[in-house]
Design an enzyme around this catalytic site. Structure first.
Site, short mmCIF file in Angstrom:
data_model
loop_
_atom_site.label_atom_id
_atom_site.label_comp_id
_atom_site.label_asym_id
_atom_site.label_seq_id
_atom_site.Cartn_x
_atom_site.Cartn_y
_atom_site.Cartn_z
N CYS A 24 0.80 -1.30 -0.06
CA CYS A 24 -0.09 0.03 0.10
C CYS A 24 0.98 1.32 0.05
O CYS A 24 1.37 1.64 1.10
CB CYS A 24 -0.99 -0.01 1.46
SG CYS A 24 -1.91 -1.54 1.17
N ALA A 25 1.27 1.84 -1.12
CA ALA A 25 2.54 2.51 -1.14
C ALA A 25 2.35 3.94 -1.15
O ALA A 25 3.18 4.58 -0.37
CB ALA A 25 3.49 2.14 -2.42
N ALA A 26 1.35 4.44 -1.60
CA ALA A 26 1.07 5.91 -1.73
C ALA A 26 1.05 6.71 -0.48
O ALA A 26 0.41 6.11 0.47
CB ALA A 26 0.19 6.45 -2.86
N PRO A 27 1.69 7.90 -0.32
CA PRO A 27 2.41 8.48 -1.32
C PRO A 27 3.75 8.20 -1.46
O PRO A 27 4.54 8.68 -2.50
CB PRO A 27 2.35 9.97 -0.56
CG PRO A 27 1.99 9.60 0.87
CD PRO A 27 1.32 8.44 1.03
N MET A 73 6.26 7.47 1.28
CA MET A 73 7.28 7.65 2.23
C MET A 73 7.98 6.46 2.38
O MET A 73 9.24 6.61 2.63
CB MET A 73 6.44 8.08 3.56
CG MET A 73 5.81 9.43 3.65
SD MET A 73 7.07 10.68 3.58
CE MET A 73 6.17 12.15 3.65
N CYS A 131 -1.40 3.63 11.34
CA CYS A 131 -1.29 4.84 12.15
C CYS A 131 -2.38 5.01 13.08
O CYS A 131 -3.20 5.90 13.19
CB CYS A 131 -1.06 6.04 11.61
SG CYS A 131 -2.10 6.33 10.28
C1 LIG Z 1 -1.90 4.45 4.74
S1 LIG Z 1 -1.49 4.64 3.15
C2 LIG Z 1 -0.14 4.16 2.79
C3 LIG Z 1 0.82 5.05 3.33
C4 LIG Z 1 2.35 4.68 2.63
N1 LIG Z 1 2.90 3.53 3.14
C5 LIG Z 1 3.40 5.81 3.03
O1 LIG Z 1 4.16 5.38 3.97
O2 LIG Z 1 3.36 6.68 2.34
C6 LIG Z 1 -2.64 3.39 2.38
C7 LIG Z 1 -2.73 3.51 0.91
O3 LIG Z 1 -3.04 2.12 0.61
C8 LIG Z 1 -3.76 2.45 -0.67
N2 LIG Z 1 -4.58 1.04 -0.80
C9 LIG Z 1 -5.77 0.85 -0.44
N3 LIG Z 1 -6.22 -0.47 -0.76
C10 LIG Z 1 -5.39 -0.92 -1.67
C11 LIG Z 1 -5.28 -2.08 -2.50
N4 LIG Z 1 -6.22 -2.91 -2.39
N5 LIG Z 1 -4.05 -2.07 -3.12
C12 LIG Z 1 -3.30 -1.22 -3.36
N6 LIG Z 1 -3.12 -0.08 -2.68
C13 LIG Z 1 -4.32 0.18 -1.67
C14 LIG Z 1 -4.39 3.62 -0.41
O4 LIG Z 1 -4.78 4.07 -1.63
C15 LIG Z 1 -3.43 4.34 0.07
O5 LIG Z 1 -2.64 5.24 -0.53
#
Ligand SMILES: C[S@@+](CC[C@H](N)C(=O)[O-])C[C@H]1O[C@@H](n2cnc3c(N)ncnc32)[C@H](O)[C@@H]1O
Length: 629
Positions: A235-238, A240, A354
């Site tokens: 779950c990569a975006a943004p 960090m 978080c």
């Molecule tokens: C908590 S944020 C991740 C923050 C990221 N790890 C960072 O450190 O910047 C969760 C992310 O997971 C993405 N997400 C949610 N469900 C997902 C899925 N099934 N597959 C891939 N990404 C997903 C969301 O869109 C969101 O961007």
């Protein structure tokens, strides 16, 4: 008196809508505010209002409860009521309009204020001032250059205390606005005093430094992928942690960064590119759709799924409704199980949120690990942190929770954060550890102790890796010491449990040795027949070993890779056992027995398991004495 024709000022309505959305559906306040539709509004005014409401949400709840306003005024929208109350009590201290909702809130003003003054102590929303954390993007800047750059600007570098974590915590509270120090755990992170403004700083604008909370940086710190290895950020975006992974691995190897949301995916790609994270491969996809065979080379997984965000400073946790929480937790569990089962070579997973809700944390870990048929175990975070951490999970969903780590605003001066490190259990470790045990009379049978040794290895590597390139290379040459930390498998645990049971203990020493062999073969058969996963692990491990061998030859000058050698032995043993896999008739017998064993292992409690084993063994003994007689 209100006038029917007068409408609630628009910005209150919009604030109420956004507040509701953030509270019930999640999502970031900033993202919602920067919606195109709101471009004519003064975003900073809206932000301040919603922020104030969120900050005092718990207080407003108490005030509302005391006055029963929401029961009495059934037509009053609760979200709008909270926004208006925040404005009245904590913001402008006035409401300008003559609309019905505003007048209703104003009619409760005295009651609200009376309650607030009588309960001042209860209502004080403690705002902890967190330091400004700065991660050095070692893809673009070394830590020593970063220190020099800040010193050149007049900042004073305070050497990281050599004492305990508690000493360090005291130290960072005394930082003046001219000071900065190095984080106690993450050596590529600097700590400045809370008000340090770096958003306009040249190093920030050029992505050489990244403003990231220390707690979130611990996820990568504890995943600790080696340079050259393959990691997956599910779950990569943004981005960090993706970019931190790349820096941690010195841009060597590969980081798959998967993001489902299109817009966030673009942000991710942009950030990856700007930070010089060259080893990152971004993938626009739903992580749950990655199947076995798609990314089989993944060794390390970072799982940081969407969560309530209840640990964030702008916390709306009092308003997270139970339906949303249930949805999130079930998704989080699904993610974790997917991570555990779809990547045959994965040896470590870090799960983080978080959130401060145990439902999103300890419970997810407990359920997923229990479900993994002991293929995965939780590593003890306390040991990984070498005893230098204070907050851990609760045992409310099982003892595994106590091995997980929490970061807390009031004591760690970070956001509220949860983290669990999972390690794959494999039979290879079992065999290897059994060999070691045979050699070492002091070695312990217990999973806990071997786990603790494993943890020590991981934490050793963690300490080695978390320094800037030029500083770490020297160290790394000395000790490239991480080995696959794989633990005793189900059957071994079963044996341990059985052996704990004193009634079984005495008679069976010789028999056990033979049994151990049979069981390990059984285990192989079981895996061969049922779990292609583990065959892949073996293949994968072979590849890994070959890679390691190549690396070893290449680096002959380097110090002995004793643990890599160990890894080779592990695989050697495994191959031998697999080749030994018995003839079909024997296989059938074994399968039957294996099914029995499986039934036994489905009991999660060791005591129960030990009882079952004991009963079975007793039954067997009775049967054989019957036969003899
Ligand atoms: C908590 S944020 C991740 C923050 C990221 N790890 C960072 O450190 O910047 C969760 C992310 O997971 C993405 N997400 C949610 N469900 C997902 C899925 N099934 N597959 C891939 N990404 C997903 C969301 O869109 C969101 O961007």
């Amino acid at each position: 008196m209100f006038e029917h024709s007068v409408k609630v000022p628009r910005h209150y309505k919009i604030a109420a809508n956004i507040f509701k959305k953030v509270s019930t559906e999640g999502g970031s306040l900033k993202t919602l505010l920067y919606d195109d539709k709101l471009k004519h509004f003064r975003i900073n005014v809206l932000y301040a209002l919603i922020n104030e409401t969120i900050k005092h949400a718990a207080d407003i709840d108490k005030i509302f409860e005391n006055s029963c306003i929401l029961d009495k005024e059934s037509r009053l929208d609760p979200w709008l009521a909270k926004i208006l109350t925040a404005e009245l009590l904590f913001g402008k201290k006035a409401l300008p309009g003559k609309s019905k909702p505003e007048q209703t809130i104003l009619s409760y003003k005295d009651q609200f204020e009376k309650y607030a003054s009588e309960h001042q102590d209860d209502l004080k929303t403690e705002v902890v001032r967190r330091p400004r954390y700065v991660r050095i993007n070692t893809n673009l800047l070394t830590t020593s250059d970063a220190i020099r750059a800040f010193q050149d600007e007049g900042y004073r570098f305070i050497r990281c205390t050599s004492g305990s974590y508690d000493d360090y915590l005291k130290q960072i509270q005394t930082l003046t606005e001219y000071d900065f120090t190095q984080d106690y755990h993450v050596k590529t992170m600097f700590v400045f005093s809370p008000n340090t403004k770096l958003h306009e700083h040249e190093l920030y604008l050029t992505n050489q430094i990244i403003l990231q909370d220390k707690a979130t940086a611990l996820a990568v710190h504890l995943l600790a992928p080696e340079p050259g290895s393959v990691a997956l950020d599910m779950c990569a975006a943004p981005g960090m942690k993706t970019t931190q992974l790349a820096a941690f691995m010195r841009n060597q190897g590969r980081v798959y960064a998967v993001e489902r949301n299109e817009r966030r995916y673009q942000t991710l790609c942009d950030f990856v590119q700007k930070t010089g994270s060259k080893c990152v491969e971004t993938i626009h996809k739903d992580s749950l759709e990655i199947k076995k065979g798609d990314l089989d080379d993944v060794e390390y997984i970072l799982l940081d799924p969407s969560c309530t965000g209840s640990g964030m400073e702008l916390s709306v946790h009092t308003y997270v409704d139970s339906t949303r929480l249930a949805k999130l937790t079930s998704l989080q569990e699904k993610f974790l199980k997917h991570a555990m089962n779809s990547f045959p070579k994965a040896k470590r997973i870090v799960y983080s949120t978080c959130s401060i809700y145990p439902e999103e944390n300890e419970r997810v870990i407990n359920n997923a690990v229990m479900n993994s048929r002991k293929n995965w175990r939780v590593q003890d975070a306390k040991e990984l942190m070498k005893g230098q951490w204070n907050n851990f999970g609760s045992g409310m969903y099982g003892v595994m929770g106590t091995k997980c780590l929490y970061a807390k605003p009031d004591s760690d001066f970070t956001i509220g954060f949860f983290l669990a490190v999972l390690e794959r259990n494999t039979k290879s470790f079992k065999r290897n550890s059994k060999n070691e045990e045979a050699d070492d009379p002091k070695s312990s049978d217990s999973e806990e102790e071997s786990a603790s040794q494993n943890n020590k290895k991981t934490s050793k590597r963690v300490a080695d890796e978390d320094v800037a390139p030029e500083e770490s290379t020297k160290k790394k040459k000395k000790k490239n010491s991480y080995i696959d930390s794989e633990m005793a498998d189900t059957i071994q645990e079963l044996n341990i449990a059985a052996e704990d049971n004193t009634t079984v203990k005495s008679k069976k020493k010789k028999k056990d040795k033979r049994k151990e062999h049979v069981e390990s073969v059984l285990y192989d058969v079981k895996e061969e027949q049922e779990n292609t996963d583990c065959n892949n692990i073996l293949n994968g491990s072979d590849e890994l070993v070959t890679k390691k061998k190549k690396k070893k030859n290449k680096n002959k000058k380097q110090n002995e890779h004793s643990e890599a050698g160990e890894a080779e032995n592990i695989e050697g043993n495994l191959d031998a056992t697999l080749n030994e896999t018995e003839a079909p008739s024997k296989k059938k017998k074994m399968k039957r027995k294996q099914e029995e064993v499986e039934q036994e292992t489905s009991l999660q409690d060791n005591v129960e398991v030990s009882e079952v084993v004991h009963k079975k063994k007793k039954k067997k003994r009775d049967k054989s004495s019957e036969m003899e007689s």
